[in-house]
Structure formats: C-alpha cells, structure tokens
Design a protein around this motif. Structure first.
Motif, PDB file in Angstrom:
ATOM      1  N   SER A   6      33.268  46.558  35.884  1.00  0.00           N
ATOM      2  CA  SER A   6      32.771  45.804  37.040  1.00  0.00           C
ATOM      3  C   SER A   6      33.560  46.151  38.297  1.00  0.00           C
ATOM      4  O   SER A   6      32.988  46.397  39.370  1.00  0.00           O
ATOM      5  N   ASN A   7      34.887  46.178  38.186  1.00  0.00           N
ATOM      6  CA  ASN A   7      35.718  46.535  39.338  1.00  0.00           C
ATOM      7  C   ASN A   7      35.427  47.958  39.823  1.00  0.00           C
ATOM      8  O   ASN A   7      35.411  48.233  41.024  1.00  0.00           O
ATOM      9  N   MET A   8      35.213  48.842  38.868  1.00  0.00           N
ATOM     10  CA  MET A   8      34.941  50.242  39.205  1.00  0.00           C
ATOM     11  C   MET A   8      33.668  50.349  40.055  1.00  0.00           C
ATOM     12  O   MET A   8      33.648  51.059  41.073  1.00  0.00           O
ATOM     13  N   VAL A  58      44.541  42.283  32.131  1.00  0.00           N
ATOM     14  CA  VAL A  58      44.628  41.108  32.998  1.00  0.00           C
ATOM     15  C   VAL A  58      44.093  39.881  32.249  1.00  0.00           C
ATOM     16  O   VAL A  58      43.480  38.985  32.845  1.00  0.00           O
ATOM     17  N   SER A  59      44.353  39.850  30.938  1.00  0.00           N
ATOM     18  CA  SER A  59      43.878  38.739  30.111  1.00  0.00           C
ATOM     19  C   SER A  59      44.381  37.397  30.619  1.00  0.00           C
ATOM     20  O   SER A  59      43.715  36.372  30.437  1.00  0.00           O
ATOM     21  N   LEU A 101      40.095  26.418  31.329  1.00  0.00           N
ATOM     22  CA  LEU A 101      40.486  26.795  29.978  1.00  0.00           C
ATOM     23  C   LEU A 101      40.810  28.276  30.008  1.00  0.00           C
ATOM     24  O   LEU A 101      39.950  29.102  30.323  1.00  0.00           O
ATOM     25  N   LYS A 102      42.038  28.613  29.690  1.00  0.00           N
ATOM     26  CA  LYS A 102      42.458  30.015  29.717  1.00  0.00           C
ATOM     27  C   LYS A 102      41.987  30.708  28.436  1.00  0.00           C
ATOM     28  O   LYS A 102      42.041  30.151  27.336  1.00  0.00           O
ATOM     29  N   VAL A 103      41.539  31.949  28.611  1.00  0.00           N
ATOM     30  CA  VAL A 103      41.075  32.741  27.475  1.00  0.00           C
ATOM     31  C   VAL A 103      42.283  33.280  26.718  1.00  0.00           C
ATOM     32  O   VAL A 103      43.375  33.436  27.276  1.00  0.00           O
ATOM     33  N   GLU A 104      42.086  33.567  25.443  1.00  0.00           N
ATOM     34  CA  GLU A 104      43.154  34.046  24.574  1.00  0.00           C
ATOM     35  C   GLU A 104      43.976  35.157  25.233  1.00  0.00           C
ATOM     36  O   GLU A 104      43.484  35.885  26.095  1.00  0.00           O
ATOM     37  N   THR A 105      45.216  35.293  24.793  1.00  0.00           N
ATOM     38  CA  THR A 105      46.202  36.131  25.473  1.00  0.00           C
ATOM     39  C   THR A 105      45.729  37.557  25.718  1.00  0.00           C
ATOM     40  O   THR A 105      45.881  38.090  26.813  1.00  0.00           O
ATOM     41  N   PHE A 106      45.145  38.184  24.707  1.00  0.00           N
ATOM     42  CA  PHE A 106      44.701  39.558  24.913  1.00  0.00           C
ATOM     43  C   PHE A 106      43.259  39.705  24.470  1.00  0.00           C
ATOM     44  O   PHE A 106      42.917  39.373  23.336  1.00  0.00           O
ATOM     45  N   LEU A 112      36.953  42.033  27.140  1.00  0.00           N
ATOM     46  CA  LEU A 112      36.841  41.437  28.475  1.00  0.00           C
ATOM     47  C   LEU A 112      37.527  42.323  29.508  1.00  0.00           C
ATOM     48  O   LEU A 112      37.045  42.484  30.636  1.00  0.00           O
ATOM     49  N   ASN A 113      38.674  42.887  29.140  1.00  0.00           N
ATOM     50  CA  ASN A 113      39.356  43.816  30.044  1.00  0.00           C
ATOM     51  C   ASN A 113      38.459  45.014  30.368  1.00  0.00           C
ATOM     52  O   ASN A 113      38.422  45.490  31.501  1.00  0.00           O
ATOM     53  N   LYS A 114      37.741  45.485  29.366  1.00  0.00           N
ATOM     54  CA  LYS A 114      36.838  46.620  29.584  1.00  0.00           C
ATOM     55  C   LYS A 114      35.687  46.236  30.517  1.00  0.00           C
ATOM     56  O   LYS A 114      35.324  47.006  31.417  1.00  0.00           O
TER      57      LYS A 114
END
Length: 326
Positions: A200-202, A256-257, A184-189, A193-195
C-alpha cells in the motif's frame, strides 16, 4: 381482472397452528436461529459506507467537536485503504463493556466523553478497521488509475488470506494530536499485515502521496491546493501507473507491527496521565472474547469518495502466472 387470492381454509389452519407453536414456546427457538444467521457480506456495508453530507464546510459542531485534519480541496477525492472487521455479538458486548469501564474510570471533574465507534447514531452496528494508509486524496483524473494500480499490485504480491489477533489495549493520538483513540493493538509481529502495508505504501508513494507510519511533509501536503502541482502530480502518477509492478522488492520492508490497531472509541482531549498509564496494557481475562478473537483477512478495501472497491487476496495461483520462476 384477476381475482383476489384469498387464503384457503387449509392455509388458515396452518397459520393458526404456527401462531399456536409460537405461543407454546417456539419463539425463543426462532430467535436463536435468527442470532445464528451468517453476517451480511462486506459489499452490503459498502453501500452505506458514507454518511449524508449535512454541510458544505467544516463544522465541528456537527461531528462531536471533531475538526477536519486534511483540508478539503475542490475536485479532490478523499481516499483511504483499510481492512474491515465485523465483530460478533459477543465481541461487541465485550468491546462495549471495555468502553463503559474506561468512561467510568475517568476523573469525575470535567469528565470528557468517550465516543464509541461500535454503533451509529441510530444504534446500528458498524464495522471496525485496520488502516493501511493515511487519509489521502486524488483528483478525478487519477482516482481510477490509482485503484487499478493497487488492484494489479495486490494480485501480483502473492499475499494470501490470513488471521490476526489482539495483544493489548492502548491510547493512540492522531498525527496532529487533535483526537485520542482507544485501540486494540494487533499481535506483536504480523508478517502478512506488514506486507499489505508495504504494498500500500509503495503504491501511494508512486502517486506522490504520504505513506502510513511516516512523518507527514506539510509542504508536500499543501501542494494539493495548487492546480499546477496537481498537473505535475498527474503526469508523474501516470508514469508510475503505466509501469506494471510484476515484482515487488521485499528487502526494504519494515516491521511496523507495533503500529497496527483497531480503534473502538475516541475522545477530543488527551486522557489524564494517571488514567492513561493505568488503562493501557495487555488484554486481561475480563475480556476473554477479545483474548480469543481472530480477524480473518481475505481482502482490503479502497474507499475513494463514497465508492468502495473490494480487493481480494489471492487464494490460489492465478492461471497464466509463472510457477517456480519459469
């Protein structure tokens, strides 16, 4: 010696009346009340976050044909960052219906099996998740430092609890194309979650680990098998951990939504092309529960080995922090 505490005649009459009430039709009401019980706290599920290890080597026959993507390295602790979702009874029913429809729609010849993520082998409901990291690993000396650094950075990030919704159904392959997932794909933007992914990536990159939604570097991943490289990674990571991130640079955060999703089932083979194109797209009205589902995100989880650390998002300004930059 204490006397046996027998039930009194009054209590006996009460029990008889209780059984009579149940037989008179109150059983349904009691069941309805049971269905309305609040969900178990997430920490309860963390106690059973790992299955029993049944082999000391990679044996696909024990896991439905799945192969280990990240080779096991002695002394390394497999690590994963994620957000959990516990579907309600009605949501689980809709998800089960969706998986069943997908299974029935596959070509009859050599029909591959779709494996559900909704329940365990014993039929117990399982939590689903949104990944915030790739499968990564740390030597014993670093795992606690990593979690501490992540906790500190999440706390200082200012990210508050939020909700996300689903937009579409899709099929997604893993990095190595060894498994395909019904998601199930999350909403477009989704800015929050991006934050979370950005933070996490950082941190994982501070510890010389590959970020999520970036092409893996095989040469870098293979370094984990070398003790010398582990030592150098350890030194570099401790330097990163010692530098408390009091400020986060959001200017280079990417949207990357399109990549955020919840996997609900998997299969070993790629879906046939016609089936693949016809079964991906917006969530239809046949699954109204999913159209109206909202996942409340108030914490992220860091699973290191079989130990899960809950990292709550801040709900208020932490005492002692500066306000308005002063």
């Amino acid at each position: 010696m204490a006397l046996v505490d027998y039930i009194s005649s009054d209590e006996d009459e009460t029990l008889d009346k209780s059984f009579a009430d149940v037989s008179a039709g109150n059983l349904k009401r009691k069941r309805d009340l049971t269905d309305e019980l609040p969900p178990l706290p997430s920490k309860f599920h963390d106690l059973y976050a790992s299955t029993t290890r049944v082999s000391t080597r990679d044996d696909p026959s024990l896991h439905g044909g799945r192969k280990r993507v990240t080779p096991h390295v002695e002394g390394n602790w497999p690590t994963h960052l994620y957000v959990e979702w516990y579907p309600s009874t009605s949501e689980s029913e809709s998800l089960s219906k969706l998986i069943s429809i997908m299974q029935q729609g596959l070509p009859s010849s050599d029909k591959p099996k779709i494996h559900s993520f909704l329940t365990s082998d014993l039929g117990a409901p399982l939590p689903l998740h949104i990944s915030l990291s790739r499968p990564i690993g740390f030597p014993t000396e670093l795992k606690d430092d990593f979690v501490t650094s992540l906790e500190r950075t999440i706390k200082s990030s200012g990210i508050r609890p939020f909700e996300v919704a689903f937009s579409s159904i899709d099929w997604v392959a893993n990095f190595e194309n060894t498994r395909w997932f019904l998601v199930l794909k999350v909403e477009t933007f989704c800015d929050s979650l991006n934050k979370l992914l950005h933070v996490s990536n950082m941190i994982v990159q501070d510890y010389k680990q590959p970020p999520l939604y970036a092409m893996p570097n095989p040469a870098k991943n293979n370094q984990t098998s070398s003790k010398n490289n582990q030592a150098s990674r350890k030194a570099a990571s401790r330097t990163a951990a010692s530098n408390a991130r009091t400020k986060i640079d959001w200017s280079n955060m990417q949207d990357v939504s399109h990549g955020f999703h919840v996997s609900i089932a998997w299969m070993l083979d790629a879906p046939p092309e016609d089936f693949f194109s016809s079964t991906k797209g917006p969530i239809t009205t046949n699954f109204k529960d999913l159209n109206h589902t909202r996942i409340k995100i108030g914490e992220i989880k860091a699973k290191v080995g079989n130990i899960v650390t809950n990292i709550p998002l801040q709900t208020k300004i932490v005492e002692g922090e500066r306000l308005f930059g002063f």
